[in-house]
Scaffold this active site. Structure first.
Site, PDB file in Angstrom:
ATOM      1  N   ASP A 198       0.851  -1.183   0.000  1.00  0.00           N
ATOM      2  CA  ASP A 198       0.000   0.000   0.000  1.00  0.00           C
ATOM      3  C   ASP A 198       0.892   1.240   0.000  1.00  0.00           C
ATOM      4  O   ASP A 198       2.011   1.216   0.514  1.00  0.00           O
ATOM      5  CB  ASP A 198      -0.887  -0.017   1.251  1.00  0.00           C
ATOM      6  CG  ASP A 198      -1.900   1.105   1.249  1.00  0.00           C
ATOM      7  OD1 ASP A 198      -1.555   2.207   1.726  1.00  0.00           O
ATOM      8  OD2 ASP A 198      -3.015   0.899   0.753  1.00  0.00           O
ATOM      9  N   GLN A 263     -17.526   1.179   4.770  1.00  0.00           N
ATOM     10  CA  GLN A 263     -17.406   1.274   3.323  1.00  0.00           C
ATOM     11  C   GLN A 263     -15.925   1.222   2.880  1.00  0.00           C
ATOM     12  O   GLN A 263     -15.070   1.697   3.621  1.00  0.00           O
ATOM     13  CB  GLN A 263     -17.987   2.618   2.833  1.00  0.00           C
ATOM     14  CG  GLN A 263     -19.424   2.885   3.221  1.00  0.00           C
ATOM     15  CD  GLN A 263     -20.389   2.191   2.266  1.00  0.00           C
ATOM     16  OE1 GLN A 263     -20.028   1.851   1.137  1.00  0.00           O
ATOM     17  NE2 GLN A 263     -21.598   1.993   2.718  1.00  0.00           N
ATOM     18  N   TYR A 266     -12.683   2.564  -2.360  1.00  0.00           N
ATOM     19  CA  TYR A 266     -13.009   2.451  -3.782  1.00  0.00           C
ATOM     20  C   TYR A 266     -13.733   1.132  -3.993  1.00  0.00           C
ATOM     21  O   TYR A 266     -13.468   0.150  -3.291  1.00  0.00           O
ATOM     22  CB  TYR A 266     -11.768   2.579  -4.670  1.00  0.00           C
ATOM     23  CG  TYR A 266     -10.620   1.667  -4.295  1.00  0.00           C
ATOM     24  CD1 TYR A 266      -9.714   2.041  -3.308  1.00  0.00           C
ATOM     25  CD2 TYR A 266     -10.427   0.445  -4.941  1.00  0.00           C
ATOM     26  CE1 TYR A 266      -8.664   1.219  -2.955  1.00  0.00           C
ATOM     27  CE2 TYR A 266      -9.367  -0.383  -4.599  1.00  0.00           C
ATOM     28  CZ  TYR A 266      -8.492   0.004  -3.602  1.00  0.00           C
ATOM     29  OH  TYR A 266      -7.452  -0.811  -3.250  1.00  0.00           O
ATOM     30  N   HIS A 270     -10.962  -5.377  -2.532  1.00  0.00           N
ATOM     31  CA  HIS A 270      -9.556  -5.456  -2.152  1.00  0.00           C
ATOM     32  C   HIS A 270      -9.457  -5.787  -0.672  1.00  0.00           C
ATOM     33  O   HIS A 270     -10.377  -5.481   0.110  1.00  0.00           O
ATOM     34  CB  HIS A 270      -8.819  -4.143  -2.467  1.00  0.00           C
ATOM     35  CG  HIS A 270      -9.421  -2.937  -1.823  1.00  0.00           C
ATOM     36  ND1 HIS A 270     -10.574  -2.326  -2.290  1.00  0.00           N
ATOM     37  CD2 HIS A 270      -9.022  -2.196  -0.757  1.00  0.00           C
ATOM     38  CE1 HIS A 270     -10.861  -1.289  -1.527  1.00  0.00           C
ATOM     39  NE2 HIS A 270      -9.937  -1.186  -0.584  1.00  0.00           N
TER      40      HIS A 270
END
Lengths: 330, 330
Positions: A198, A263, A266, A270
């Protein structure tokens, strides 16, 4: 905000998104930091005047500023750097200390170090738009309750209306971008995924290890779309992701925290792999869901995430929060 | 370890305990920092040699070291200082920057500041005892998988063999201790509870609000003992706890994170109420379970927590971890 939100995780670790955008723009320049041609010393900040402090964290030693640089709007991020073990000998030898307090076996000091051993990570966005300024201004969060029906009547229409671009995700999956950063690649179109660090993780230490596994399947927006038919995919990400991390970083599964966000930042499935013991942003129970729990839930009830009520935080300026308010759900 | 485990939650905020001890020892000397007689510059660390790094945090820019200073055992803590708004003008004027990366509107730099604007907070304990060294050594955590059967065959016997005293809990319930701190008291023996601030919260600001609701029922050790018969109790704690916090602190339910720990720190049912947005220790998904999720799970499956596999972290020196290892479950 919408197009930005479609990009990587909006980290609550202040400053990382900005560095991410800057690093992503860096492209193939892997060796920008060290090399035969060190950039010259300069001081672009001598023309910067502060308009306001957007946010700051004493815990994380970081500050976000809005101001003007040579007439243009700018955002500047100042973040102290971690203490580095490999600099200690020189630090101890060449620093000077002034006593603050001494009592018995305890004493505290202010230490002034050679500047090259104590740099400040500085990021500049200039010219900055109002969107940049808003993004880094500290936002209050609110906990929202979303039933299965709320998802279908409020959240899903909102997501679909956002026109969020996922091209950067597809670029990674198709090796058009960041191919050199990929740690593991399973090309299977059903159960395959790509595992890469990341952008929040600079990979200089394992202490704050953070990788993302991006599923190859394109039609899974979030937890809500998962059913028992996705169990092979989830198992595959879990097992192969852990094995790859063990092989590359010598970190066993018992040292990992593996989860999804709801949430998500995006809407392409993932999974987050972070080091247990490191308080990665977003590992809080209000947003994270352990992948092992998700798998167990789907094994018990194939439609678990379609029917279940879920809770999650939303920032004050999030359009979705407004929708829940309008629907009287807040 | 047993008696410690029976007491309050052990905070994970690194370094604060050491500073607290040092400040407590400082006594009435409020003006140690500034005054007519500034201490001389010195470098006691020039005689320090590092034995080991006890722990460090890249996120908090802090490092704890064990070593020797002039022949004595010592613990040294180095912590970068927060960015200060009142130093910005001078910082911008007098620093030098070296470019790391530039692309379009983004650029990142390493900034070298005048040392007096970028001090490192340094604390020294010397001579240090083994107790000091152990206290600041980071305990690695390991994620453990516990099936319903594992709970009955490994964890439960271990808990029962620990002889953990819960007298302090009963003292609160019976108003023999901390009665003045109680925020809400429901005396019902079945669904009642006592709500009071957690010791981690100094109550000076709402930003890090943290309260605990202790159930009056005495035979619920943890999540594992919960069944649907406890739903009235859980609902009561949830609703009345939130109402009491709204009334006393003007904080609405949408600003709260309400959860249980598994494993808990002590085996008498209690619920954590913390402020959303504040990363309270232990709010991570590997240990926390939202009360709303627990209620929903029990409504769906009355025996959910008796049969389900649960994951949780254990510190390296936890006896229970040893039991899981012996049973081949790690």
């Amino acid at each position: 905000m919408a197009n930005v939100a479609a990009k990587r995780e909006i980290s609550s670790a202040e400053g990382e998104e900005l560095s991410r955008e800057a690093k992503r723009a860096k492209g193939d320049d892997k060796n920008g930091e060290e090399g035969g041609n060190e950039p010259e010393w300069e001081n672009i900040l001598s023309t910067f005047t502060t308009t306001s402090v957007l946010s700051d964290s004493a815990r994380e030693k970081i500050m976000f500023l809005h101001g003007k640089m040579a007439g243009d709007e700018a955002v500047v991020v100042l973040e102290k750097t971690p203490v580095r073990e490999d600099s200690l000998a020189e630090l101890f030898r060449d620093s000077k200390l002034r006593l603050d307090m001494r009592n018995d076996i305890y004493s505290s000091y202010r230490l002034q170090a050679p500047p090259h051993l104590n740099e400040i990570k500085t990021t500049v966005v200039c010219p900055a738009t109002e969107k940049h300024v808003k993004k880094y201004r500290r936002q209050e969060s609110f906990l929202v309750e979303e039933t299965g029906d709320d998802y279908r009547s409020i959240t899903l229409p909102y997501i679909q209306g956002q026109s969020l671009s996922l091209q950067w995700v597809y670029n990674i999956l198709e090796k058009k971008a960041e191919a050199e950063r990929v740690v593991y690649d399973d090309p299977d179109p059903e159960v395959g995924f790509v595992l890469l660090p990341d952008l929040k993780w600079d990979q200089k230490q394992v202490d704050d290890l953070y990788l993302i596994a991006i599923a190859r399947q394109k039609d899974i927006k979030s937890l809500r779309d998962l059913s028992s038919e996705h169990l092979p995919l989830l198992h595959n990400i879990f097992q192969k992701g852990k094995a790859a991390i063990l092989e590359r970083y010598n970190l066993s599964a018992s040292k990992l925290r593996v989860y999804l966000h709801y949430q998500p930042s995006y809407y392409h499935l993932h999974v987050h792999f972070t080091k247990l013991g490191h308080d990665a942003p977003g590992c809080g129970v209000e947003r994270a869901h352990l992948l092992s729990d998700v798998i167990q839930n789907l094994q018990t009830d194939p439609q678990y995430y379609r029917t279940r009520t879920l809770w999650f935080p939303l920032r004050a300026d999030d359009g979705l929060l407004g929708r829940f308010r309008e629907a009287g759900r807040l």
